[in-house]
Design a protein around this motif. Structure first.
Motif, PDB file in Angstrom:
ATOM      1  N   UNK A 154      59.828 -46.391  89.727  1.00  0.00           N
ATOM      2  CA  UNK A 154      60.688 -47.136  88.812  1.00  0.00           C
ATOM      3  C   UNK A 154      62.133 -46.820  89.155  1.00  0.00           C
ATOM      4  N   UNK A 155      62.947 -47.854  89.307  1.00  0.00           N
ATOM      5  CA  UNK A 155      64.369 -47.656  89.560  1.00  0.00           C
ATOM      6  C   UNK A 155      65.140 -47.674  88.263  1.00  0.00           C
ATOM      7  N   UNK A 156      65.923 -46.614  88.005  1.00  0.00           N
ATOM      8  CA  UNK A 156      66.767 -46.562  86.807  1.00  0.00           C
ATOM      9  C   UNK A 156      68.128 -47.131  87.195  1.00  0.00           C
ATOM     10  N   UNK A 157      68.487 -48.282  86.611  1.00  0.00           N
ATOM     11  CA  UNK A 157      69.728 -48.958  86.984  1.00  0.00           C
ATOM     12  C   UNK A 157      70.610 -49.174  85.766  1.00  0.00           C
ATOM     13  N   UNK A 179      70.265 -42.101  95.906  1.00  0.00           N
ATOM     14  CA  UNK A 179      69.348 -42.114  94.765  1.00  0.00           C
ATOM     15  C   UNK A 179      68.667 -40.766  94.590  1.00  0.00           C
ATOM     16  N   UNK A 180      68.707 -40.245  93.392  1.00  0.00           N
ATOM     17  CA  UNK A 180      67.946 -39.042  93.074  1.00  0.00           C
ATOM     18  C   UNK A 180      66.530 -39.482  92.717  1.00  0.00           C
ATOM     19  N   UNK A 181      65.563 -38.729  93.144  1.00  0.00           N
ATOM     20  CA  UNK A 181      64.166 -39.071  92.874  1.00  0.00           C
ATOM     21  C   UNK A 181      63.528 -37.944  92.083  1.00  0.00           C
ATOM     22  N   UNK A 182      62.792 -38.312  91.045  1.00  0.00           N
ATOM     23  CA  UNK A 182      62.100 -37.310  90.243  1.00  0.00           C
ATOM     24  C   UNK A 182      60.681 -37.753  89.931  1.00  0.00           C
ATOM     25  N   UNK A 183      59.736 -36.830  90.069  1.00  0.00           N
ATOM     26  CA  UNK A 183      58.343 -37.103  89.721  1.00  0.00           C
ATOM     27  C   UNK A 183      58.109 -36.570  88.310  1.00  0.00           C
ATOM     28  N   UNK A 184      57.617 -37.442  87.430  1.00  0.00           N
ATOM     29  CA  UNK A 184      57.556 -37.128  86.003  1.00  0.00           C
ATOM     30  C   UNK A 184      56.130 -37.203  85.486  1.00  0.00           C
ATOM     31  N   UNK A 222      54.493 -40.417  87.413  1.00  0.00           N
ATOM     32  CA  UNK A 222      55.167 -41.570  88.017  1.00  0.00           C
ATOM     33  C   UNK A 222      56.512 -41.108  88.557  1.00  0.00           C
ATOM     34  N   UNK A 223      57.080 -41.934  89.421  1.00  0.00           N
ATOM     35  CA  UNK A 223      58.316 -41.561  90.107  1.00  0.00           C
ATOM     36  C   UNK A 223      59.477 -42.401  89.574  1.00  0.00           C
ATOM     37  N   UNK A 224      60.551 -41.720  89.210  1.00  0.00           N
ATOM     38  CA  UNK A 224      61.775 -42.408  88.801  1.00  0.00           C
ATOM     39  C   UNK A 224      62.847 -42.193  89.870  1.00  0.00           C
ATOM     40  N   UNK A 225      63.593 -43.249  90.158  1.00  0.00           N
ATOM     41  CA  UNK A 225      64.676 -43.174  91.145  1.00  0.00           C
ATOM     42  C   UNK A 225      65.973 -43.551  90.443  1.00  0.00           C
ATOM     43  N   UNK A 226      66.951 -42.657  90.473  1.00  0.00           N
ATOM     44  CA  UNK A 226      68.269 -42.925  89.878  1.00  0.00           C
ATOM     45  C   UNK A 226      69.099 -43.661  90.931  1.00  0.00           C
ATOM     46  N   UNK A 227      69.395 -44.932  90.666  1.00  0.00           N
ATOM     47  CA  UNK A 227      70.044 -45.789  91.675  1.00  0.00           C
ATOM     48  C   UNK A 227      71.526 -45.970  91.350  1.00  0.00           C
ATOM     49  N   UNK A 228      72.361 -45.911  92.385  1.00  0.00           N
ATOM     50  CA  UNK A 228      73.817 -45.963  92.219  1.00  0.00           C
ATOM     51  C   UNK A 228      74.266 -47.126  91.346  1.00  0.00           C
ATOM     52  N   UNK A 274      59.174 -50.553  92.329  1.00  0.00           N
ATOM     53  CA  UNK A 274      58.175 -51.507  91.846  1.00  0.00           C
ATOM     54  C   UNK A 274      58.563 -52.153  90.524  1.00  0.00           C
ATOM     55  N   UNK A 275      59.399 -51.468  89.757  1.00  0.00           N
ATOM     56  CA  UNK A 275      59.843 -51.996  88.462  1.00  0.00           C
ATOM     57  C   UNK A 275      61.191 -51.355  88.132  1.00  0.00           C
ATOM     58  N   UNK A 276      61.846 -51.911  87.109  1.00  0.00           N
ATOM     59  CA  UNK A 276      63.219 -51.502  86.801  1.00  0.00           C
ATOM     60  C   UNK A 276      63.341 -51.026  85.357  1.00  0.00           C
ATOM     61  N   UNK A 277      63.989 -49.868  85.175  1.00  0.00           N
ATOM     62  CA  UNK A 277      64.422 -49.420  83.846  1.00  0.00           C
ATOM     63  C   UNK A 277      65.921 -49.667  83.790  1.00  0.00           C
ATOM     64  N   UNK A 278      66.322 -50.646  82.990  1.00  0.00           N
ATOM     65  CA  UNK A 278      67.727 -51.062  82.937  1.00  0.00           C
ATOM     66  C   UNK A 278      68.395 -50.425  81.718  1.00  0.00           C
ATOM     67  N   UNK A 279      69.260 -49.435  81.983  1.00  0.00           N
ATOM     68  CA  UNK A 279      69.939 -48.719  80.896  1.00  0.00           C
ATOM     69  C   UNK A 279      71.193 -49.493  80.487  1.00  0.00           C
ATOM     70  N   UNK A 280      71.300 -49.783  79.181  1.00  0.00           N
ATOM     71  CA  UNK A 280      72.483 -50.482  78.677  1.00  0.00           C
ATOM     72  C   UNK A 280      73.141 -49.661  77.582  1.00  0.00           C
ATOM     73  N   UNK A 281      74.449 -49.726  77.554  1.00  0.00           N
ATOM     74  CA  UNK A 281      75.226 -48.920  76.604  1.00  0.00           C
ATOM     75  C   UNK A 281      75.315 -49.622  75.255  1.00  0.00           C
ATOM     76  N   UNK A 282      74.824 -48.928  74.226  1.00  0.00           N
ATOM     77  CA  UNK A 282      74.863 -49.473  72.861  1.00  0.00           C
ATOM     78  C   UNK A 282      75.636 -48.536  71.947  1.00  0.00           C
TER      79      UNK A 282
END
Length: 366
Positions: free
Chosen positions: A3-6, A37-42, A66-72, A96-104
């Motif tokens: 999962x890419x964290x964007x 990208x930093x990669x972490x297995x969680x 699962x694996x998370x990738x911190x993307x620039x 394979x999928x995206x975690x889209x972080x938004x500022x609230x």
């Protein structure tokens, strides 16, 4: 599965990633601090493992991961190489999928690249960059096959050309590829293109510490994100990245006390990891015993022999049958022997489709 964290710069993306993985990615308050990208297995939180391990007094407990990738972070114009756009696009293509972080949250001490906080605008900024990159990729594919398609002798090329024209028109309306209605045949063609905007997405609404414990419907910026996500068939998980990062440093007992103070059953992080696992179309079957209790990751829809092959290829080659019992039933019966006595253990053959939470003993002969 990755999962890419964007997210845009300074939305709390690296802070959240730190909480997810304890990786300590540099979360400085300026754009592009996450260049590689930093990669972490969680580990995927799973109460079933703890309960089964207690029943069997297992020496070892192994959760699914699962694996998370911190993307620039990216900015407007990334599809044209602005900022770190080229790096961003190549890294996101690999997940394979995206975690889209938004500022609230509002915070004058944390700069925003647009100078104002508007999570829906931020979502659309990133989505547009993905769509623009996809338009370029689809156009290149059209140019490559148009001669074969127009010649009429290659029916496959003609079918693909017609689909690509339909897809291009959809993208040019600034709609992501994953919102296009497709037939089974077209889905196969779409999957083979590996488009950025065809990847499944979870929106992660990052709130301030003062909004912790508030109802999600009482946070206006979260409401906006939920309304947007509902229109696009996506899920929203609400977290406070700063609090989650602090929480991840505490012992399990301290974490439980902290959550209880806010009236929460589980952390936002735990919800996010579980939702991410589901987003990837993954489930876990379980094996349990004195030596080890373990969750095995498989794609939803996997049949018993292929699931057995996750343990060892010999299990798949020599598959005879799977002895299956639902995890809760196993607990209620006090173990496999008790479940057998009550007729709760099923003998399943090679066409059995595994279910999440199945506890399995595979019989095989090689």
């Amino acid at each position: 599965m990755k999962l890419g964290v964007v997210g845009l710069p300074n939305v709390g993306k690296s802070t959240l990633f730190n909480a997810i993985t304890h990786a300590g990615a540099d979360a400085a308050n300026y754009p592009f601090c996450t260049i590689e990208p930093n990669v972490g297995v969680v580990a995927v939180p799973d109460e079933r493992l703890e309960k089964l391990a207690a029943l069997y007094q297992s020496k070892k407990v192994t959760p699914a991961v699962i694996e998370f990738v911190d993307i620039a972070g990216l900015v407007k114009g990334a599809s044209r190489g602005e900022g770190l756009g080229n790096k961003f696009l190549s890294h996101i293509r690999e997940v394979d999928a995206i975690v889209h972080v938004v500022r609230c949250f509002e915070d004058e001490n944390v700069t925003h690249v647009e100078n104002t906080v508007d999570p829906v605008r931020d979502i659309e900024t990133i989505n547009l960059e993905l769509i623009l990159a996809d338009i370029e990729a689809v156009q290149k594919r059209i140019d490559r096959i148009k001669n074969a398609a127009r010649g009429g002798s290659d029916k496959n090329a003609a079918a693909e050309f017609a689909f690509l024209q339909k897809l291009l028109a959809h993208l040019e309306e600034e709609k992501p590829a994953n919102s296009l209605a497709v037939t089974d045949e077209e889905k196969e063609m779409l999957d083979n293109l590996f488009l950025l905007s065809s990847k499944p997405v979870i929106y992660c609404a990052n709130i301030s510490e003062k909004d912790m414990g508030a109802g999600e419907e009482d946070i206006p910026l979260v409401v906006k994100v939920k309304e947007y996500a509902a229109k696009h068939g996506a899920e929203v998980i609400v977290v406070c990245a700063k609090t989650e990062e602090e929480l991840s440093q505490l012992s399990p007992e301290e974490q439980a006390m902290f959550l209880e103070d806010f009236g929460l059953k589980e952390s936002g992080l735990s919800k996010l990891i579980k939702a991410s696992y589901k987003l990837l179309g993954l489930i876990s079957y379980l094996t349990a015993g004195e030596k080890e209790t373990r969750a095995w990751t498989i794609v939803n829809g996997t049949k018993a022999p292929q699931a057995a092959g996750k343990i060892h290829t010999d299990f798949e080659k020599g598959f005879i049958r799977a002895e299956v019992v639902e995890w809760q039933t196993l607990l209620e019966c006090g173990g496999l022997a008790g479940a057998r006595e009550k007729g709760k253990v099923r003998s399943e053959g090679k066409d059995y489709v595994m279910k999440d939470g199945d506890v399995v003993l595979f019989r095989f002969n090689v």
